[in-house]
Scaffold this active site. Structure first.
Site, PDB file in Angstrom:
ATOM      1  N   VAL A  15       0.701  -1.121   0.076  1.00  0.00           N
ATOM      2  CA  VAL A  15       0.048   0.009  -0.038  1.00  0.00           C
ATOM      3  C   VAL A  15       0.903   1.174  -0.155  1.00  0.00           C
ATOM      4  O   VAL A  15       0.708   2.261  -0.748  1.00  0.00           O
ATOM      5  CB  VAL A  15      -1.212  -0.156   1.201  1.00  0.00           C
ATOM      6  CG1 VAL A  15      -1.752   1.343   1.285  1.00  0.00           C
ATOM      7  CG2 VAL A  15      -2.076  -1.076   1.099  1.00  0.00           C
ATOM      8  N   ARG A 109     -10.876   3.648  13.219  1.00  0.00           N
ATOM      9  CA  ARG A 109     -12.098   3.902  12.151  1.00  0.00           C
ATOM     10  C   ARG A 109     -13.564   3.857  12.917  1.00  0.00           C
ATOM     11  O   ARG A 109     -14.150   4.642  12.480  1.00  0.00           O
ATOM     12  CB  ARG A 109     -12.117   2.529  11.216  1.00  0.00           C
ATOM     13  CG  ARG A 109     -11.124   2.331  10.137  1.00  0.00           C
ATOM     14  CD  ARG A 109     -11.300   1.353   9.377  1.00  0.00           C
ATOM     15  NE  ARG A 109     -10.492   1.081   8.434  1.00  0.00           N
ATOM     16  CZ  ARG A 109      -9.916   0.001   7.758  1.00  0.00           C
ATOM     17  NH1 ARG A 109     -10.317  -1.222   8.401  1.00  0.00           N
ATOM     18  NH2 ARG A 109      -8.899  -0.063   7.006  1.00  0.00           N
ATOM     19  N   CYS A 148     -11.000  -2.012   2.871  1.00  0.00           N
ATOM     20  CA  CYS A 148     -11.170  -2.274   1.457  1.00  0.00           C
ATOM     21  C   CYS A 148     -12.444  -2.960   0.791  1.00  0.00           C
ATOM     22  O   CYS A 148     -13.271  -2.271  -0.105  1.00  0.00           O
ATOM     23  CB  CYS A 148     -10.208  -2.876   0.738  1.00  0.00           C
ATOM     24  SG  CYS A 148      -9.918  -4.566   1.380  1.00  0.00           S
ATOM     25  N   HIS A 232     -11.357  -7.251  -5.233  1.00  0.00           N
ATOM     26  CA  HIS A 232     -12.351  -7.973  -4.491  1.00  0.00           C
ATOM     27  C   HIS A 232     -13.714  -8.108  -5.259  1.00  0.00           C
ATOM     28  O   HIS A 232     -14.321  -7.045  -5.599  1.00  0.00           O
ATOM     29  CB  HIS A 232     -12.489  -7.380  -3.152  1.00  0.00           C
ATOM     30  CG  HIS A 232     -11.241  -7.629  -2.147  1.00  0.00           C
ATOM     31  ND1 HIS A 232     -10.163  -8.163  -2.354  1.00  0.00           N
ATOM     32  CD2 HIS A 232     -11.178  -6.895  -1.049  1.00  0.00           C
ATOM     33  CE1 HIS A 232      -9.298  -8.163  -1.692  1.00  0.00           C
ATOM     34  NE2 HIS A 232      -9.948  -7.208  -0.741  1.00  0.00           N
ATOM     35  N   ASN A 314      -8.846  -3.534  -4.422  1.00  0.00           N
ATOM     36  CA  ASN A 314      -8.611  -3.669  -3.198  1.00  0.00           C
ATOM     37  C   ASN A 314      -7.540  -2.611  -2.681  1.00  0.00           C
ATOM     38  O   ASN A 314      -7.709  -1.853  -1.450  1.00  0.00           O
ATOM     39  CB  ASN A 314      -8.678  -4.917  -2.409  1.00  0.00           C
ATOM     40  CG  ASN A 314      -7.630  -5.864  -3.240  1.00  0.00           C
ATOM     41  OD1 ASN A 314      -7.946  -6.153  -4.134  1.00  0.00           O
ATOM     42  ND2 ASN A 314      -6.492  -5.971  -2.566  1.00  0.00           N
TER      43      ASN A 314
END
Length: 337
Positions: A15, A109, A148, A232, A314
């Site tokens: 990432v 989150r 994701c 995905h 993703n």
């Protein structure tokens, strides 16, 4: 305008590398610091393995990796590609020092004062930054992109929630190997196989989607790792208020245009396919830079009313590109000036 300096935490992971590839020629941001774990400190970035197609961007090849410490690697904007435990310790340190941290990690989150953000869906979530700063005494802030799998699902459902109202969601995912990072799932566990458990994934989807859509809807997620490299796929059944027909659902998806004028925003975040055999990961996941979600097979569901297939990248829309888009929205809204 002068580009804003940024720090990338976790710069050596997949990432982190995708973030750097996007930042190499970004019109608003320029990389000032690359931070990584102790085992990589002081090394030239270009000497480390590059996991993506092509070569490491020349702009970063000579950059030396630094410690993830706000005293030495501070920038007003920080991208975090850290794992959850490292993020839990390091992201607040940078936020307290005054940085806006755009995080791809799960650590914060679901905190009530932390924006869980998909710019096309809920840009108003940035209003939480003021409360976050007051409660925590930070000069900066933490902004999170969702898991994701959640991001792909949320983009597929947000237009339907606005048009009709989503009540119940059943989603079964077929998740690419790249979602497990590098080296990820051992090959003998995944090749020619399906792994019907991804630790923590189902709970993330079930908790994050209601926060994103600001609705107490019921979500059931079934998540599987499959031998696909990137992208995905999600099989979605949904109950909508009023029981609209599949044709009305397709029309609502087709006419949704968020009108987001940001450098990384796709012209159309939803691409509808009309053939029965699309979308497919190999053909569609990284089309257009991987920032759009592909939808197809919209049809009646005898259980919940409507069912469809969604596909997204993703590692781009669900990770690096999503975090960058969040930073662009924060910049446009004046949070980084």
């Amino acid at each position: 305008m002068a580009r804003l300096p940024v720090t990338v935490l976790g710069a050596t992971g997949v990432v982190g590398q995708r973030l750097l590839r996007r930042l190499a020629d970004h019109p608003w941001f320029e990389v000032a610091h690359l931070a990584a774990s102790d085992r990589s400190l002081g090394r030239r970035y270009g000497d480390l393995p590059w996991r993506l197609p092509g070569a490491c961007p020349e702009a970063f090849a000579e950059t030396r990796l630094e410690a993830a410490d706000p005293r030495t690697a501070f920038a007003p904007l920080v991208f975090s590609a850290l794992d959850t435990e490292a993020a839990r310790a390091l992201e607040p340190a940078f936020a307290a020092a005054g940085a806006v941290v755009c995080s791809n990690a799960a650590a914060f989150r679901l905190e009530p004062d932390v924006p869980l953000l998909v710019p096309e869906i809920n840009p108003e979530a940035l209003d939480l930054v003021g409360e976050q700063r007051r409660r925590r005494g930070w000069k900066g802030a933490i902004l999170c992109n969702p898991n994701c799998t959640t991001t792909i699902l949320a983009l597929a459902l947000a237009p339907l929630h606005r048009a009709f109202g989503v009540e119940v969601v059943l989603m079964a995912s077929l998740q690419a190997a790249s979602g497990a990072g590098h080296p990820g799932v051992p090959s003998l566990d995944l090749l020619g196989n399906v792994v019907p458990h991804i630790p923590g994934e189902e709970a993330k989807v079930e908790m994050e989607l209601p926060k994103l859509l600001r609705s107490p809807l019921t979500v059931s997620a079934l998540c599987h790792r499959v031998p696909v490299v990137e992208g995905h796929t999600e099989a979605i059944s949904v109950r909508l208020r009023g029981g609209p027909a599949p044709e009305a659902v397709r029309e609502a998806l087709a006419r949704w245009r968020p009108g987001l004028d940001l450098p990384s925003a796709p012209e159309n975040p939803l691409i509808l396919h009309g053939t029965e055999d699309r979308p497919q990961p190999r053909l569609d996941a990284e089309a257009g830079g991987g920032m759009a979600v592909h939808l197809g097979r919209i049809r009646a569901c005898p259980l919940l009313g409507v069912k469809l297939t969604a596909l997204g990248s993703n590692t781009e829309r669900g990770a690096a590109g999503g975090a960058l888009l969040n930073a662009e929205l924060a910049m446009a809204r004046g949070l980084l000036t």
